[in-house]
Design a protein around this motif. Structure first.
Motif, PDB file in Angstrom:
ATOM      1  N   VAL A 189       5.938  22.468  -0.489  1.00  0.00           N
ATOM      2  CA  VAL A 189       6.698  22.901   0.680  1.00  0.00           C
ATOM      3  C   VAL A 189       7.270  21.664   1.373  1.00  0.00           C
ATOM      4  CG1 VAL A 189       6.567  24.083   2.908  1.00  0.00           C
ATOM      5  CG2 VAL A 189       5.222  24.929   0.959  1.00  0.00           C
ATOM      6  N   ALA A 190       6.440  20.637   1.464  1.00  0.00           N
ATOM      7  CA  ALA A 190       6.863  19.358   2.033  1.00  0.00           C
ATOM      8  C   ALA A 190       6.059  18.247   1.375  1.00  0.00           C
ATOM      9  CB  ALA A 190       6.671  19.340   3.541  1.00  0.00           C
ATOM     10  N   LYS A 191       6.686  17.083   1.256  1.00  0.00           N
ATOM     11  CA  LYS A 191       6.044  15.958   0.586  1.00  0.00           C
ATOM     12  C   LYS A 191       6.516  14.665   1.246  1.00  0.00           C
ATOM     13  CE  LYS A 191       5.690  13.874  -4.031  1.00  0.00           C
ATOM     14  NZ  LYS A 191       6.145  14.003  -5.434  1.00  0.00           N
ATOM     15  N   ARG A 192       5.577  13.741   1.449  1.00  0.00           N
ATOM     16  CA  ARG A 192       5.937  12.456   2.063  1.00  0.00           C
ATOM     17  C   ARG A 192       5.270  11.314   1.319  1.00  0.00           C
ATOM     18  NH1 ARG A 192       3.608  11.204   7.838  1.00  0.00           N
ATOM     19  NH2 ARG A 192       1.835  10.579   6.550  1.00  0.00           N
ATOM     20  N   THR A 193       6.041  10.265   1.064  1.00  0.00           N
ATOM     21  CA  THR A 193       5.530   9.030   0.502  1.00  0.00           C
ATOM     22  C   THR A 193       5.831   7.911   1.485  1.00  0.00           C
ATOM     23  OG1 THR A 193       5.877   9.768  -1.779  1.00  0.00           O
ATOM     24  CG2 THR A 193       5.656   7.417  -1.431  1.00  0.00           C
ATOM     25  N   ASP A 194       4.805   7.195   1.895  1.00  0.00           N
ATOM     26  CA  ASP A 194       4.962   6.112   2.869  1.00  0.00           C
ATOM     27  C   ASP A 194       4.418   4.832   2.235  1.00  0.00           C
ATOM     28  OD1 ASP A 194       5.533   4.764   5.141  1.00  0.00           O
ATOM     29  OD2 ASP A 194       4.105   5.796   6.432  1.00  0.00           O
ATOM     30  N   GLN A 195       5.312   3.877   1.958  1.00  0.00           N
ATOM     31  CA  GLN A 195       4.917   2.625   1.310  1.00  0.00           C
ATOM     32  C   GLN A 195       4.995   1.486   2.321  1.00  0.00           C
ATOM     33  OE1 GLN A 195       7.302   1.546  -2.093  1.00  0.00           O
ATOM     34  NE2 GLN A 195       5.690   0.305  -2.990  1.00  0.00           N
ATOM     35  N   HIS A 196       3.956   0.647   2.338  1.00  0.00           N
ATOM     36  CA  HIS A 196       3.879  -0.455   3.301  1.00  0.00           C
ATOM     37  C   HIS A 196       3.840  -1.799   2.577  1.00  0.00           C
ATOM     38  CE1 HIS A 196       2.610   1.799   7.089  1.00  0.00           C
ATOM     39  NE2 HIS A 196       2.696   2.737   6.157  1.00  0.00           N
TER      40      HIS A 196
ATOM     41  N   ASP B  95       0.861  -1.179   0.000  1.00  0.00           N
ATOM     42  CA  ASP B  95       0.000   0.000   0.000  1.00  0.00           C
ATOM     43  C   ASP B  95       0.896   1.227   0.000  1.00  0.00           C
ATOM     44  OD1 ASP B  95      -2.438  -1.417   0.196  1.00  0.00           O
ATOM     45  OD2 ASP B  95      -2.193  -1.615   2.360  1.00  0.00           O
ATOM     46  N   GLN B  96       0.398   2.328  -0.550  1.00  0.00           N
ATOM     47  CA  GLN B  96       1.176   3.559  -0.561  1.00  0.00           C
ATOM     48  C   GLN B  96       0.307   4.733  -0.128  1.00  0.00           C
ATOM     49  OE1 GLN B  96       4.101   4.222  -3.690  1.00  0.00           O
ATOM     50  NE2 GLN B  96       3.390   6.334  -3.939  1.00  0.00           N
ATOM     51  N   TYR B  97       0.889   5.572   0.736  1.00  0.00           N
ATOM     52  CA  TYR B  97       0.201   6.756   1.229  1.00  0.00           C
ATOM     53  C   TYR B  97       1.044   7.984   0.895  1.00  0.00           C
ATOM     54  CZ  TYR B  97      -1.948   3.009   3.930  1.00  0.00           C
ATOM     55  OH  TYR B  97      -2.563   1.843   4.297  1.00  0.00           O
ATOM     56  N   ASP B  98       0.419   8.982   0.271  1.00  0.00           N
ATOM     57  CA  ASP B  98       1.126  10.195  -0.146  1.00  0.00           C
ATOM     58  C   ASP B  98       0.531  11.414   0.551  1.00  0.00           C
ATOM     59  OD1 ASP B  98       2.805   8.856  -2.040  1.00  0.00           O
ATOM     60  OD2 ASP B  98       1.112   8.772  -3.417  1.00  0.00           O
ATOM     61  N   LEU B  99       1.397  12.315   0.993  1.00  0.00           N
ATOM     62  CA  LEU B  99       0.975  13.570   1.604  1.00  0.00           C
ATOM     63  C   LEU B  99       1.756  14.708   0.963  1.00  0.00           C
ATOM     64  CD1 LEU B  99      -0.520  15.186   3.838  1.00  0.00           C
ATOM     65  CD2 LEU B  99       1.467  14.742   5.306  1.00  0.00           C
ATOM     66  N   LEU B 100       1.051  15.736   0.527  1.00  0.00           N
ATOM     67  CA  LEU B 100       1.674  16.888  -0.124  1.00  0.00           C
ATOM     68  C   LEU B 100       1.209  18.167   0.551  1.00  0.00           C
ATOM     69  CD1 LEU B 100       3.256  18.266  -2.494  1.00  0.00           C
ATOM     70  CD2 LEU B 100       1.097  18.215  -3.768  1.00  0.00           C
ATOM     71  N   VAL B 101       2.145  18.995   0.986  1.00  0.00           N
ATOM     72  CA  VAL B 101       1.847  20.343   1.478  1.00  0.00           C
ATOM     73  C   VAL B 101       2.343  21.307   0.417  1.00  0.00           C
ATOM     74  CG1 VAL B 101       2.225  22.039   3.300  1.00  0.00           C
ATOM     75  CG2 VAL B 101       2.089  19.604   3.871  1.00  0.00           C
TER      76      VAL B 101
ATOM     77  N   GLY C 108      11.440  20.636  -1.820  1.00  0.00           N
ATOM     78  CA  GLY C 108      11.951  20.018  -3.048  1.00  0.00           C
ATOM     79  C   GLY C 108      13.260  19.286  -2.871  1.00  0.00           C
ATOM     80  N   VAL C 109      13.820  19.276  -1.665  1.00  0.00           N
ATOM     81  CA  VAL C 109      15.100  18.615  -1.409  1.00  0.00           C
ATOM     82  C   VAL C 109      14.838  17.255  -0.782  1.00  0.00           C
ATOM     83  CG1 VAL C 109      17.286  18.749  -0.163  1.00  0.00           C
ATOM     84  CG2 VAL C 109      16.263  20.826  -1.097  1.00  0.00           C
ATOM     85  N   GLY C 110      15.473  16.228  -1.293  1.00  0.00           N
ATOM     86  CA  GLY C 110      15.298  14.885  -0.748  1.00  0.00           C
ATOM     87  C   GLY C 110      15.609  13.829  -1.795  1.00  0.00           C
TER      88      GLY C 110
END
Length: 199
Positions: A130-137, A101-107, A174-176
């Motif tokens: 501004v910030a972005k997160r991808t969480d894969q399970h 499963d994948q969960y995405d969060l974008l600010v 944008g850094v990561g």
């Protein structure tokens, strides 16, 4: 001319390819499987000649799944037999879940398509985060049971074992990605280990 020639002499290309499945996906699934398998207690089968029936085990990493089952049973003293007729008990394994499963969060502002109101004017506005997160399970659910080959009587059940693993990527301005999760030994920045602070 000499400088140009030396620059040209140093040029080259390297062809790289990628597998159809990412290494991250494979680690997520096999790590979740290993964690679920560790919770299974095979000791009630110790010393009994058993045949492992994996006909109902369907998983993309079939080889790893079946081999790790055999190893766990052998390590706990189960006597595995290559044929059902050579065994006293039949151990049947099944997989209820084996996937990601994948969960995405974008600010910020997601990528947006601007309709062409006037001919020739329109297009796509790129993502501005501004910030972005991808969480894969990785998610696994498994169970086993055993029955006597001669009588058909149920003699043992493992119960259901479930487990999850995860891989998290975070981008700030944008850094990561800043990478963490259960499949990684430490937090990394774009594949490079971030040194832990010294106490």
């Amino acid at each position: 001319l000499a400088v140009s020639a030396s620059a040209l002499a140093g040029c080259g290309t390297v062809k790289t390819t990628n597998t159809a499945r990412t290494g991250t996906e494979q680690l997520l699934l096999t790590d979740a499987w290993d964690a679920a398998l560790c919770r299974i207690d095979f000791r009630p089968l110790t010393g009994v000649p058993c045949f492992l029936d994996t006909a109902d085990v369907t998983a993309v990493d079939q080889g790893w799944v079946v081999s790790s089952l055999k190893q766990a049973m052998l390590q706990q003293g189960v006597l595995l037999r290559p044929k059902a007729e050579q065994a006293q008990w039949i151990v049947e394994a099944r997989v209820g879940a084996y996937g990601t499963d994948q969960y995405d969060l974008l600010v910020g502002i997601p990528q947006t398509t601007v309709p062409a109101v006037v001919a020739g004017i329109g297009g796509t506005i790129p993502e501005m985060s501004v910030a972005k997160r991808t969480d894969q399970h990785g998610v696994v659910k498994m169970a086993l049971f055993a029955y006597d080959r001669a009588s058909g009587q149920l003699v043992w059940t493992s119960g259901t074992s479930q487990s999850k693993s995860n891989a998290k990527d975070v981008y700030i301005g944008g850094v990561g990605p800043i990478q963490s999760g259960t499949i990684r030994k430490s937090t990394e920045f774009s594949g490079m280990k971030i040194p832990a602070p010294q106490n």
